[in-house]
Write an enzyme that holds these catalytic residues in place. Sequence first.
Site, short mmCIF file in Angstrom:
data_model
loop_
_atom_site.label_atom_id
_atom_site.label_comp_id
_atom_site.label_asym_id
_atom_site.label_seq_id
_atom_site.Cartn_x
_atom_site.Cartn_y
_atom_site.Cartn_z
N LYS A 13 0.94 -1.30 -0.06
CA LYS A 13 -0.03 0.02 -0.02
C LYS A 13 0.86 1.14 0.07
O LYS A 13 0.52 2.32 -0.71
CB LYS A 13 -0.90 -0.04 1.17
CG LYS A 13 -1.88 -0.98 1.37
CD LYS A 13 -2.68 -0.87 2.56
CE LYS A 13 -2.25 -0.93 3.93
NZ LYS A 13 -1.80 -2.27 4.22
N ARG A 87 -10.27 0.75 8.34
CA ARG A 87 -9.99 -0.59 8.68
C ARG A 87 -10.95 -1.16 9.30
O ARG A 87 -10.93 -2.69 9.37
CB ARG A 87 -8.58 -0.41 9.51
CG ARG A 87 -7.43 -0.78 9.12
CD ARG A 87 -6.33 -0.76 10.01
NE ARG A 87 -5.17 -1.46 9.93
CZ ARG A 87 -3.73 -1.09 9.30
NH1 ARG A 87 -4.18 0.37 8.87
NH2 ARG A 87 -3.09 -1.72 9.25
N ARG A 126 11.34 -6.47 5.74
CA ARG A 126 11.34 -5.08 5.38
C ARG A 126 12.02 -4.06 6.34
O ARG A 126 11.89 -4.31 7.35
CB ARG A 126 9.71 -4.68 5.63
CG ARG A 126 9.50 -3.44 5.41
CD ARG A 126 8.12 -3.03 5.09
NE ARG A 126 7.03 -3.17 6.08
CZ ARG A 126 5.68 -2.91 6.02
NH1 ARG A 126 5.22 -2.57 4.92
NH2 ARG A 126 4.92 -2.91 7.09
#
Length: 214
Positions: A13, A87, A126
């Site tokens: 995203k 969300r 990440r």
Amino acid sequence: MNLIIFGAPGAGKGTQSAKLVDQYGIKHISSGDLFRNAISNKTELGLRAKGFLDRGDLVPDDITIGMVKEVLQGLGSQGFILDGFPRTVKQAEALQIVLESVSKPIDLALFLIVDHKVLLSRLVGRRVCSKCGAVYHIDSKPPKVSGVCDLCGSPLVHRPDDQESVIANRLEKYQEFTAPLRSYYDNLNLSVEVRGDREEKLVFEEILRLSGKD
Ligand code: ADP
Ligand code: ZN
């Protein structure tokens, strides 16, 4: 152009949002970044949110809705891309009301679809720049100098909620609370699906095609 981008943690995203910001000159509204900034600045909002982020739990709706509402109301004529919000169904309903009051309808709700295994490996590897937010991966997208941002030279960090123990909880929360928003935006005729397990550039090209239609 007013967009929402959905996807499980690690779906890409943030990466795609940054490209869309460049393309359309819209504002990136990332609820996760807003919380992380509040936490590092030790504001009252940050203190309230910190425990939830550390555990990979959702921050309560009233806190989150208030925070995003303020940003949306301050936008003026600029378009936006919402990343990480809404969300929950309650957040989506609140969003509709705010957007109506500022006359900024959603053009498209993008859903990035990525396989569970791919998500896990992306999150575990990440690393993000502590200053500019640029995203790297230790195997698939390493920085030129280990631990240092190519763009601004600041140190890269492993987000505390990218530790394996917290990742599972975040993925579960996504399935339970956020995945149902797919049918919410289906009903509004706004949702489109994009396969996110491909090269960044290909994903972006498809998003451009889809968002250029209207
Ligand atoms: P990701 O999508 O990769 O999980 P984010 O940076 O979007 O990461 O969010 C990090 C954390 O911030 C979430 O795990 C949650 O604790 C909190 N958060 C962000 N957005 C929301 C939201 N809309 N509602 C509740 N909590 C949120
Ligand atoms: Zn940087």
